[in-house]
Design a protein around this motif. Sequence first.
Motif, PDB file in Angstrom:
ATOM      1  N   SER A 160       0.825  -1.201   0.000  1.00 54.76           N
ATOM      2  CA  SER A 160       0.000   0.000   0.000  1.00 54.76           C
ATOM      3  C   SER A 160       0.866   1.260   0.000  1.00 54.76           C
ATOM      4  CB  SER A 160      -0.924   0.002   1.218  1.00 54.76           C
ATOM      5  OG  SER A 160      -0.188   0.143   2.430  1.00 54.76           O
ATOM      6  N   ARG A 161       2.038   1.214   0.660  1.00 57.00           N
ATOM      7  CA  ARG A 161       2.947   2.364   0.649  1.00 57.00           C
ATOM      8  C   ARG A 161       3.491   2.594  -0.764  1.00 57.00           C
ATOM      9  NH1 ARG A 161       0.967   2.297   4.993  1.00 57.00           N
ATOM     10  NH2 ARG A 161       1.795   3.137   6.953  1.00 57.00           N
ATOM     11  N   PHE A 162       3.856   1.507  -1.441  1.00 57.18           N
ATOM     12  CA  PHE A 162       4.355   1.643  -2.809  1.00 57.18           C
ATOM     13  C   PHE A 162       3.285   2.227  -3.726  1.00 57.18           C
ATOM     14  CE2 PHE A 162       7.050  -2.318  -1.771  1.00 57.18           C
ATOM     15  CZ  PHE A 162       8.019  -1.528  -1.175  1.00 57.18           C
ATOM     16  N   ALA A 163       2.048   1.753  -3.537  1.00 58.33           N
ATOM     17  CA  ALA A 163       0.949   2.196  -4.411  1.00 58.33           C
ATOM     18  C   ALA A 163       0.584   3.657  -4.179  1.00 58.33           C
ATOM     19  CB  ALA A 163      -0.277   1.309  -4.189  1.00 58.33           C
ATOM     20  N   ALA A 164       0.979   4.221  -3.040  1.00 62.05           N
ATOM     21  CA  ALA A 164       0.638   5.616  -2.739  1.00 62.05           C
ATOM     22  C   ALA A 164       1.414   6.600  -3.606  1.00 62.05           C
ATOM     23  CB  ALA A 164       0.901   5.907  -1.259  1.00 62.05           C
ATOM     24  N   GLY A 165       2.501   6.119  -4.202  1.00 63.33           N
ATOM     25  CA  GLY A 165       3.302   6.992  -5.063  1.00 63.33           C
ATOM     26  C   GLY A 165       3.073   6.688  -6.529  1.00 63.33           C
ATOM     27  N   MET A 166       4.148   6.316  -7.214  1.00 63.16           N
ATOM     28  CA  MET A 166       4.096   6.036  -8.648  1.00 63.16           C
ATOM     29  C   MET A 166       4.761   4.694  -8.900  1.00 63.16           C
ATOM     30  SD  MET A 166       3.348   7.280 -11.741  1.00 63.16           S
ATOM     31  CE  MET A 166       3.915   7.427 -13.445  1.00 63.16           C
ATOM     32  N   ILE A 167       4.018   3.785  -9.522  1.00 62.17           N
ATOM     33  CA  ILE A 167       4.571   2.496  -9.929  1.00 62.17           C
ATOM     34  C   ILE A 167       4.551   2.449 -11.453  1.00 62.17           C
ATOM     35  CG2 ILE A 167       4.324  -0.015  -9.841  1.00 62.17           C
ATOM     36  CD1 ILE A 167       2.920   0.263  -7.174  1.00 62.17           C
ATOM     37  N   VAL A 168       5.716   2.249 -12.048  1.00 64.11           N
ATOM     38  CA  VAL A 168       5.802   2.272 -13.506  1.00 64.11           C
ATOM     39  C   VAL A 168       6.753   1.179 -13.961  1.00 64.11           C
ATOM     40  CG1 VAL A 168       7.629   4.012 -13.428  1.00 64.11           C
ATOM     41  CG2 VAL A 168       6.301   3.730 -15.511  1.00 64.11           C
ATOM     42  N   ASP A 169       6.444   0.576 -15.107  1.00 63.73           N
ATOM     43  CA  ASP A 169       7.265  -0.519 -15.593  1.00 63.73           C
ATOM     44  C   ASP A 169       8.156  -0.077 -16.752  1.00 63.73           C
ATOM     45  OD1 ASP A 169       5.150  -0.353 -17.510  1.00 63.73           O
ATOM     46  OD2 ASP A 169       5.746  -2.327 -18.229  1.00 63.73           O
ATOM     47  N   ILE A 170       9.248  -0.802 -16.936  1.00 56.72           N
ATOM     48  CA  ILE A 170      10.092  -0.663 -18.115  1.00 56.72           C
ATOM     49  C   ILE A 170       9.908  -1.936 -18.930  1.00 56.72           C
ATOM     50  CG2 ILE A 170      12.454  -0.507 -18.985  1.00 56.72           C
ATOM     51  CD1 ILE A 170      13.213   1.142 -16.626  1.00 56.72           C
ATOM     52  N   ALA A 171       9.377  -1.780 -20.117  1.00 56.62           N
ATOM     53  CA  ALA A 171       9.088  -2.930 -20.963  1.00 56.62           C
ATOM     54  C   ALA A 171      10.351  -3.372 -21.698  1.00 56.62           C
ATOM     55  CB  ALA A 171       7.981  -2.566 -21.954  1.00 56.62           C
ATOM     56  N   ALA A 172      10.223  -4.447 -22.452  1.00 58.38           N
ATOM     57  CA  ALA A 172      11.340  -4.880 -23.289  1.00 58.38           C
ATOM     58  C   ALA A 172      11.539  -3.864 -24.409  1.00 58.38           C
ATOM     59  CB  ALA A 172      11.051  -6.262 -23.871  1.00 58.38           C
ATOM     60  N   PRO A 173      12.775  -3.471 -24.701  1.00 53.61           N
ATOM     61  CA  PRO A 173      13.002  -2.476 -25.757  1.00 53.61           C
ATOM     62  C   PRO A 173      12.622  -3.023 -27.128  1.00 53.61           C
ATOM     63  CG  PRO A 173      15.086  -3.420 -25.028  1.00 53.61           C
ATOM     64  CD  PRO A 173      14.032  -3.931 -24.095  1.00 53.61           C
ATOM     65  N   ASP A 174      11.934  -2.205 -27.911  1.00 53.47           N
ATOM     66  CA  ASP A 174      11.583  -2.626 -29.264  1.00 53.47           C
ATOM     67  C   ASP A 174      12.796  -2.527 -30.176  1.00 53.47           C
ATOM     68  OD1 ASP A 174      11.858   0.090 -29.660  1.00 53.47           O
ATOM     69  OD2 ASP A 174       9.707   0.479 -29.767  1.00 53.47           O
ATOM     70  N   GLN A 175      12.624  -2.969 -31.415  1.00 47.35           N
ATOM     71  CA  GLN A 175      13.749  -3.015 -32.352  1.00 47.35           C
ATOM     72  C   GLN A 175      14.339  -1.626 -32.591  1.00 47.35           C
ATOM     73  OE1 GLN A 175      14.485  -2.043 -35.616  1.00 47.35           O
ATOM     74  NE2 GLN A 175      16.227  -3.408 -35.984  1.00 47.35           N
ATOM     75  N   GLU A 176      13.473  -0.629 -32.687  1.00 48.91           N
ATOM     76  CA  GLU A 176      13.933   0.732 -32.928  1.00 48.91           C
ATOM     77  C   GLU A 176      14.774   1.249 -31.764  1.00 48.91           C
ATOM     78  OE1 GLU A 176      11.494   4.736 -33.018  1.00 48.91           O
ATOM     79  OE2 GLU A 176      11.245   3.697 -34.916  1.00 48.91           O
ATOM     80  N   SER A 177      14.342   0.954 -30.543  1.00 47.96           N
ATOM     81  CA  SER A 177      15.092   1.390 -29.366  1.00 47.96           C
ATOM     82  C   SER A 177      16.420   0.660 -29.258  1.00 47.96           C
ATOM     83  CB  SER A 177      14.263   1.161 -28.101  1.00 47.96           C
ATOM     84  OG  SER A 177      13.072   1.923 -28.121  1.00 47.96           O
ATOM     85  N   ARG A 178      16.429  -0.634 -29.592  1.00 49.58           N
ATOM     86  CA  ARG A 178      17.689  -1.386 -29.568  1.00 49.58           C
ATOM     87  C   ARG A 178      18.668  -0.824 -30.595  1.00 49.58           C
ATOM     88  NH1 ARG A 178      13.994  -5.699 -29.401  1.00 49.58           N
ATOM     89  NH2 ARG A 178      14.535  -6.336 -31.535  1.00 49.58           N
TER      90      ARG A 178
END
Length: 389
Positions: A274-292
């Motif tokens: 609940s403490r974590f959820a009170a702020g910002m939870i964001v994911d880093i996805a797998a990089p796409d071909q363009e980002s790689r």
Amino acid sequence: MQPTPTANHVGLWSKVLAEMELSISGANFKTWFKDTYIDKQEDGTVYLAVPNPFVKTWLLDKFHKTILRSLRNFDENIRAIEYFVTKDDNKKKAEQAPQKQVAPTKELPLADFYINKDDNLNPRYTFENLVVGSFNELAYAASQAIIKKPGIVYNPLLIYGDTGRGKTHLIQAVGNHIKATNKNKKVFYLTSEKFALDYISSVHDPQKINSFKEKYRKYDVLIMDDIQFLAGKEKSQEELFHLFNNLYDNNKQIIFSSDKHPNYIPNLENRLRSRFAAGMIVDIAAPDQESRAAIVRAKTIHHNLNLSPEIIDYIATSVDSNIRELEGTMNSIICQAELRAKDLNISDIKNIIKGSAKPKKAVSVLDVVKIVAGFYNIEEDSLCKNCLL
């Protein structure tokens, strides 16, 4: 000898760069727009000088329309852009290269690579060398908001994602930036494992436990990596809970990373979730071909490595597991290019990737059954009663 750009050209390009800097990430801006300038303007065409072929290709493919639109905002007579690589810069680099090799008394900037024991931050992890793409742009945006108002917005920030996606780089970049721009703020980075070990070593000594509690409460920015390793460690979680409350109540910035969303970390206390959820939870996805491909290009530019666009695309397509493996492959390629003292061809690259990249593992039906059974905490046999494997 190339002509010196006029004051009008310098002023025009400065205005365009100011607009571009506002529209893209700082890391991308420095990677692709550094050392660019307007060389001349003839018959409605702007001739834009760029430092190497990779920047030329990238600006033409990704930013051409935006650059042209910005130029026309300041000069309606401009109709087109021609990109060219500045030969003088390449010549200068070639002339300087031997001097670097024969200067045995020149002191290397080793301090730039040492981890500071006072804050545990790695100085190599900065926003300047972070490639931002669709896979991490939300996490990057959140980190940019934090460095402007630490402890006020997105507190705590928790970034999660599979291994090798750049979580540690990003959270330490936040720490390094705050450390550099706010000299009065104390920043500290550690792993959850180190936190748990510190607690265990102090738990049997009243003086040590008090010292442990105060140790982490003095910081203005606390960055904790890999919190999934606290799973099942009830006492360590309890200490983290109290530390969290103390820092949060005093508007101290807290940043976490994890390999999965906290809701899916087993044996993690709900009060921490609940403490974590009170702020910002964001994911880093797998990089796409363009980002790689952008990561590969940034590496080639940094190491002055000449790879064709076809080879860059091949590397980005072939090494698609994570950023860490991609950078490891690039390190092998850079090392081979330096040892051979020549440009590598596609055959060389294929052999290097074959020898350094992790082979892809085929997923069997039994693997799927095992994972599903483990996730739902059921017997594997119950999934296979009426099926043939």
